[in-house]
Design an enzyme around this catalytic site. Structure first.
Site, PDB file in Angstrom:
ATOM      1  CE1 TYR A  81      -3.965   2.144   0.519  1.00 14.95           C
ATOM      2  CE2 TYR A  81      -2.749   3.127   2.342  1.00 14.95           C
ATOM      3  CZ  TYR A  81      -3.828   3.139   1.470  1.00 14.95           C
ATOM      4  OH  TYR A  81      -4.762   4.149   1.552  1.00 14.95           O
TER       5      TYR A  81
ATOM      6  CE  LYS B 210      -3.710   5.182  -1.521  1.00 16.92           C
ATOM      7  NZ  LYS B 210      -4.767   5.822  -2.308  1.00 16.92           N
TER       8      LYS B 210
HETATM    9  N1  LIG Z   1      -9.954   5.329   4.955  1.00 17.37           N
HETATM   10  C1  LIG Z   1      -8.753   5.783   5.257  1.00 17.37           C
HETATM   11  O1  LIG Z   1      -8.351   5.790   6.428  1.00 17.37           O
HETATM   12  C2  LIG Z   1      -7.848   6.324   4.172  1.00 17.37           C
HETATM   13  C3  LIG Z   1      -6.750   7.079   4.580  1.00 17.37           C
HETATM   14  C4  LIG Z   1      -5.915   7.614   3.611  1.00 17.37           C
HETATM   15  C5  LIG Z   1      -6.172   7.409   2.289  1.00 17.37           C
HETATM   16  N2  LIG Z   1      -7.233   6.659   1.899  1.00 17.37           N
HETATM   17  C6  LIG Z   1      -7.460   6.493   0.467  1.00 17.37           C
HETATM   18  O2  LIG Z   1      -8.599   7.251   0.116  1.00 17.37           O
HETATM   19  C7  LIG Z   1      -9.321   6.602  -0.933  1.00 17.37           C
HETATM   20  C8  LIG Z   1     -10.757   6.337  -0.502  1.00 17.37           C
HETATM   21  O3  LIG Z   1     -10.729   5.541   0.660  1.00 17.37           O
HETATM   22  P1  LIG Z   1     -12.069   5.110   1.429  1.00 17.37           P
HETATM   23  O4  LIG Z   1     -11.688   4.884   2.824  1.00 17.37           O
HETATM   24  O5  LIG Z   1     -13.146   6.055   1.079  1.00 17.37           O
HETATM   25  O6  LIG Z   1     -12.309   3.676   0.748  1.00 17.37           O
HETATM   26  P2  LIG Z   1     -13.625   2.803   0.483  1.00 17.37           P
HETATM   27  O7  LIG Z   1     -13.179   1.394   0.535  1.00 17.37           O
HETATM   28  O8  LIG Z   1     -14.739   3.237   1.358  1.00 17.37           O
HETATM   29  O9  LIG Z   1     -13.999   3.199  -1.036  1.00 17.37           O
HETATM   30  C9  LIG Z   1     -13.171   2.840  -2.106  1.00 17.37           C
HETATM   31  C10 LIG Z   1     -14.025   2.722  -3.360  1.00 17.37           C
HETATM   32  O10 LIG Z   1     -13.162   2.382  -4.468  1.00 17.37           O
HETATM   33  C11 LIG Z   1     -13.864   1.491  -5.301  1.00 17.37           C
HETATM   34  N3  LIG Z   1     -12.950   0.724  -6.158  1.00 17.37           N
HETATM   35  C12 LIG Z   1     -12.025  -0.189  -5.795  1.00 17.37           C
HETATM   36  N4  LIG Z   1     -11.434  -0.719  -6.890  1.00 17.37           N
HETATM   37  C13 LIG Z   1     -11.986  -0.121  -7.973  1.00 17.37           C
HETATM   38  C14 LIG Z   1     -11.808  -0.251  -9.381  1.00 17.37           C
HETATM   39  N5  LIG Z   1     -10.911  -1.095  -9.905  1.00 17.37           N
HETATM   40  N6  LIG Z   1     -12.564   0.520 -10.192  1.00 17.37           N
HETATM   41  C15 LIG Z   1     -13.488   1.379  -9.689  1.00 17.37           C
HETATM   42  N7  LIG Z   1     -13.707   1.536  -8.350  1.00 17.37           N
HETATM   43  C16 LIG Z   1     -12.961   0.794  -7.511  1.00 17.37           C
HETATM   44  C17 LIG Z   1     -14.629   0.587  -4.323  1.00 17.37           C
HETATM   45  O11 LIG Z   1     -15.693  -0.095  -4.974  1.00 17.37           O
HETATM   46  C18 LIG Z   1     -15.095   1.606  -3.288  1.00 17.37           C
HETATM   47  O12 LIG Z   1     -16.370   2.124  -3.616  1.00 17.37           O
HETATM   48  C19 LIG Z   1      -8.529   5.337  -1.264  1.00 17.37           C
HETATM   49  O13 LIG Z   1      -7.660   5.611  -2.340  1.00 17.37           O
HETATM   50  C20 LIG Z   1      -7.738   5.097   0.010  1.00 17.37           C
HETATM   51  O14 LIG Z   1      -6.551   4.374  -0.261  1.00 17.37           O
HETATM   52  C21 LIG Z   1      -8.083   6.107   2.820  1.00 17.37           C
END
Ligand SMILES: NC(=O)c1ccc[n+]([C@@H]2O[C@H](COP(=O)([O-])OP(=O)(O)OC[C@H]3O[C@@H](n4cnc5c(N)ncnc54)[C@H](O)[C@@H]3O)[C@@H](O)[C@H]2O)c1
Length: 261
Positions: free
Chosen positions: A157, A161
Site C-alpha cells: 500500500y 501511495k
Molecule cells: N480510509 C482511510 O483511512 C484512508 C486514509 C488515507 C487514504 N485513503 C485512500 O482514500 C481513498 C478512498 O478511501 P475510502 O476509505 O473512502 O475507501 P472505500 O473502501 O470506502 O472506497 C473505495 C471505493 O473504491 C472502489 N474501487 C475499488 N477498486 C476499484 C476499481 N478497480 N474501479 C473502480 N472503483 C474501484 C470501491 O468499490 C469503493 O467504492 C482510497 O484511495 C484510500 O486508499 C483512505
C-alpha cells in the site's frame, strides 16, 4: 461551517460509491456541483446518486473499472454528453489490505498497484486531456499518510501511495502553465468501509482486539481523534477551488499533528 458554492463545476469522482468519494459527491452536489461517480459497486453507487437527486442535486453513476483505460475513456465521453464539460476530477478509488511483507503475494502487489497507482495514472491522463480541451481544471488525488510515512504490514500500500505522490508532482510541473492544477490529500485514519475491513488485520499486528483499534489510534494521534469527513470535505474544497489558485503539486496532510513533512 464552510459555505463555499460549487455551481457550474462538473466532477468525476472515482471510488464515489463508498467512503470519502461518496461523502464528497453528496456534499459537492449540495453546493451546486454535478457529480459523475465511477465505481465497480453499482448498487452502492446508485444509492449515492438517488440520495443526491432526492435532495435536489444532479449526479450520475457510471459503472467503471478504473484499471481499464477503455472503460475510463468511454465513461468520460458519456459524462460530457450527460453532465457537461468536466471541470474537476477526484481519484478516490482505492484498495488496501495489511499483510506482513513476506506474505505479500505477487497478485496482491498487482491488484494494489493497479487500482491505487496505475488507475490514478490512467484517470489523470484522461482528465488532463479533457481539461486541456476545456481550458483548465483541477485534479485531486487521494493519496494517504502512507504516501509519505512507512508502515510495517503496509509495504505494498505504501509503495502505491508513494507512487501517487511522484505522479501528482510530475503532472503538476508539466501542466502548471496550462491552467491545470493537481494536488493530493494525505489523510491519516478515516473510519470508512476500508477501515471496517482493515481493523481485523491491524488488531493482529498490534495483538489487540478489533474493537480496540480505533481507540488505539486516537491515543497515539496528537489531537486524539480520527480524521472526520468534514476535514476531508473542507480540504478538498480548498484544493479544488480558486482558494488554492497558487498551489499545484502539493500534498496536504490531514493528520491531527501526527506527521508534518
Ligand atoms: N480510509 C482511510 O483511512 C484512508 C486514509 C488515507 C487514504 N485513503 C485512500 O482514500 C481513498 C478512498 O478511501 P475510502 O476509505 O473512502 O475507501 P472505500 O473502501 O470506502 O472506497 C473505495 C471505493 O473504491 C472502489 N474501487 C475499488 N477498486 C476499484 C476499481 N478497480 N474501479 C473502480 N472503483 C474501484 C470501491 O468499490 C469503493 O467504492 C482510497 O484511495 C484510500 O486508499 C483512505
Amino acid at each position: 461551517m464552510n459555505t463555499e458554492r460549487l455551481d457550474g463545476k462538473v466532477f468525476v469522482i472515482t471510488g464515489g460509491s463508498s467512503g470519502m468519494g461518496a461523502a464528497l459527491a453528496k456534499d459537492f452536489c449540495n453546493r451546486g456541483a454535478k457529480a459523475a461517480i465511477f465505481d465497480l459497486d453499482e448498487v452502492k453507487g446508485t444509492e449515492v446518486v438517488e440520495e443526491i437527486r432526492a435532495s435536489g442535486g444532479s449526479a450520475e453513476f457510471f459503472p467503471c473499472d478504473v484499471t481499464s483505460k477503455k472503460q475510463i475513456h468511454e465513461r468520460t465521453n458519456e459524462v460530457e454528453e450527460k453532465l457537461g464539460l468536466i471541470t474537476s476530477w477526484i481519484n478516490s478509488a482505492g484498495v488496501s489490505q495489511m499483510k506482513p511483507f513476506l506474505e505479500s503475494e505477487e497478485e496482491f502487489w498487482d491488484l494494489t498497484l493497479n487500482v491505487n497507482l496505475k488507475a490514478t495514472f490512467l484517470c489523470c491522463q484522461v482528465a488532463v486531456e479533457k481539461m486541456l480541451e476545456n481550458g483548465g481544471g483541477e485534479i485531486l488525488n487521494m493519496a494517504s499518510l502512507s504516501g509519505k510515512k512507512a508502515s510495517s504490514w503496509q509495504t505494498v500500500y505504501c509503495a502505491s501511495k508513494f507512487g501517487v505522490m511522484g505522479l501528482t508532482q510530475s503532472i503538476a510541473k508539466e501542466f502548471a502553465d496550462k491552467g491545470i492544477r493537481i494536488n493530493s490529500l494525505c489523510p491519516g485514519i478515516v473510519h470508512t468501509e476500508m477501515w471496517e475491513k482493515l481493523k481485523y488485520d491491524y488488531a493482529k499486528k498490534r495483538d489487540i482486539e478489533p474493537d480496540e483499534v480505533m481507540d488505539y489510534f486516537k491515543k497515539n494521534i496528537p489531537m486524539h481523534r480520527l480524521v472526520e469527513i468534514k476535514d476531508v470535505i473542507n480540504a478538498a474544497i480548498f484544493l479544488l477551488t480558486d482558494n488554492s489558485s497558487y498551489l499545484t503539486g502539493q500534498s496536504i496532510n490531514l493528520a491531527g499533528g501526527e506527521w508534518m513533512d
